[in-house]
Design a protein around this motif. Structure first.
Motif, short mmCIF file in Angstrom:
data_model
loop_
_atom_site.label_atom_id
_atom_site.label_comp_id
_atom_site.label_asym_id
_atom_site.label_seq_id
_atom_site.Cartn_x
_atom_site.Cartn_y
_atom_site.Cartn_z
N ALA A 8 39.75 36.94 43.86
CA ALA A 8 40.43 35.89 43.10
C ALA A 8 39.65 34.58 43.17
O ALA A 8 39.53 33.86 42.16
CB ALA A 8 41.86 35.70 43.61
N CYS A 9 39.12 34.25 44.34
CA CYS A 9 38.34 33.01 44.48
C CYS A 9 37.06 33.07 43.65
O CYS A 9 36.67 32.07 43.03
CB CYS A 9 38.01 32.74 45.94
N GLU A 10 36.40 34.22 43.61
CA GLU A 10 35.18 34.35 42.80
C GLU A 10 35.52 34.20 41.32
O GLU A 10 34.83 33.50 40.58
CB GLU A 10 34.51 35.70 43.07
N THR A 40 35.99 23.38 42.27
CA THR A 40 35.51 24.67 42.78
C THR A 40 35.52 24.77 44.31
O THR A 40 35.89 25.82 44.84
CB THR A 40 34.13 25.02 42.21
N PRO A 41 35.16 23.72 45.07
CA PRO A 41 35.19 23.87 46.53
C PRO A 41 36.60 24.05 47.11
O PRO A 41 36.75 24.53 48.23
CB PRO A 41 34.57 22.57 47.05
N ILE A 42 37.62 23.68 46.35
CA ILE A 42 39.00 23.86 46.83
C ILE A 42 39.27 25.33 47.09
O ILE A 42 39.96 25.70 48.04
CB ILE A 42 40.00 23.26 45.83
N LEU A 43 38.67 26.19 46.26
CA LEU A 43 38.85 27.62 46.44
C LEU A 43 38.31 28.07 47.80
O LEU A 43 38.89 28.95 48.45
CB LEU A 43 38.15 28.39 45.32
N LEU A 45 38.24 26.29 50.54
CA LEU A 45 39.21 25.87 51.56
C LEU A 45 40.42 26.79 51.60
O LEU A 45 40.92 27.12 52.69
CB LEU A 45 39.65 24.43 51.30
N VAL A 46 40.89 27.21 50.44
CA VAL A 46 42.03 28.13 50.38
C VAL A 46 41.67 29.44 51.07
O VAL A 46 42.44 29.98 51.89
CB VAL A 46 42.45 28.38 48.91
N LEU A 47 40.48 29.96 50.77
CA LEU A 47 40.04 31.22 51.36
C LEU A 47 39.88 31.10 52.87
O LEU A 47 40.31 31.98 53.63
CB LEU A 47 38.73 31.66 50.72
N LEU A 48 39.29 30.02 53.33
CA LEU A 48 39.11 29.82 54.77
C LEU A 48 40.45 29.72 55.49
O LEU A 48 40.67 30.35 56.53
CB LEU A 48 38.27 28.57 55.03
N ALA A 49 41.37 28.97 54.92
CA ALA A 49 42.70 28.82 55.53
C ALA A 49 43.43 30.16 55.57
O ALA A 49 44.04 30.51 56.59
CB ALA A 49 43.52 27.79 54.76
N ALA A 50 43.37 30.93 54.51
CA ALA A 50 44.05 32.23 54.47
C ALA A 50 43.44 33.19 55.48
O ALA A 50 44.17 33.94 56.15
CB ALA A 50 43.98 32.81 53.06
N TYR A 71 31.15 34.58 51.76
CA TYR A 71 31.42 34.02 50.44
C TYR A 71 31.39 32.49 50.49
O TYR A 71 30.78 31.85 49.62
CB TYR A 71 32.79 34.50 49.93
N ILE A 72 32.02 31.91 51.49
CA ILE A 72 32.06 30.46 51.59
C ILE A 72 30.66 29.90 51.82
O ILE A 72 30.26 28.92 51.19
CB ILE A 72 33.04 30.01 52.69
#
Length: 182
Positions: A8-10, A40-43, A45-50, A71-72
């Motif tokens: 989803a982030c990609e 785009t960088p917000i994605l 942060l969302v992925l790292l937090a999850a 990915y990050i």
């Protein structure tokens, strides 16, 4: 769940870029275009937090969790370059910009291109491996995070192979066919 979030982030990354560039060049809305590009960088942060929350809640770390860090790292190290690549093509197609150049094929220009690419890969590894080590430290459960360290090691080997390939262009630069006669 993390695997789906990576996908989803990609997809979101490319949608934000597509929306940003479409607004910039097709609809001439530069501020809105910049807004979507900056998002785009917000994605990441969302992925790292999850990923952190999933591991913190007791999930056994897997390669998928590690791929979130990869990915990050890749997104941060190569993201700006990918946006510039897409921007040049949009400008050419929709705004009468110059035709984008391809990657250099010969000589010093190709050597520099390859080494810059490797340097970006190194930056991606430093970021990604740092996140892998950081997650391992924060979770404080080595038995659950062993696969994260294994992934960092495998990625380190890939980085070393990439270096050997990249440095080969410096040691043995490919000559332009016109310069080979003689």
């Amino acid at each position: 769940m993390i695997g789906l979030l990576i996908v989803a982030c990609e997809i979101g990354f490319w949608l934000f870029i597509l929306m940003g560039l479409t607004l910039r060049y097709v609809f001439r809305q530069k501020k809105w275009g910049a807004f979507f590009l900056i998002c785009t960088p917000i994605l990441d942060l969302v992925l790292l937090a999850a990923t952190y929350m999933d591991l913190r809640q007791g999930a056994m770390a897997s390669v998928i969790h590690g791929l979130a860090a990869v990915y990050i790292g890749v997104s941060l190290a190569f993201g700006h370059q990918m946006v510039k690549w897409a921007d040049a093509r949009f400008a050419y197609r929709f705004a009468g910009g110059p035709k984008p150049k391809g990657k250099p094929k010969y000589g010093k220009e190709r050597s520099v291109y390859e080494m810059v690419g490797w340097a970006r890969h190194l930056a991606a590894w430093v970021i990604g491996a740092g996140l892998l080590f950081g997650l391992t430290y924060l979770i404080q459960a080595p038995e659950r995070t062993e696969s994260l360290m294994q992934l960092a090691n495998v990625w380190g080997m890939v980085l070393a192979i990439d270096f050997l390939i990249s440095i080969s262009y410096v040691i043995w630069p490919k000559k332009h066919p016109q310069n080979m006669a003689g």
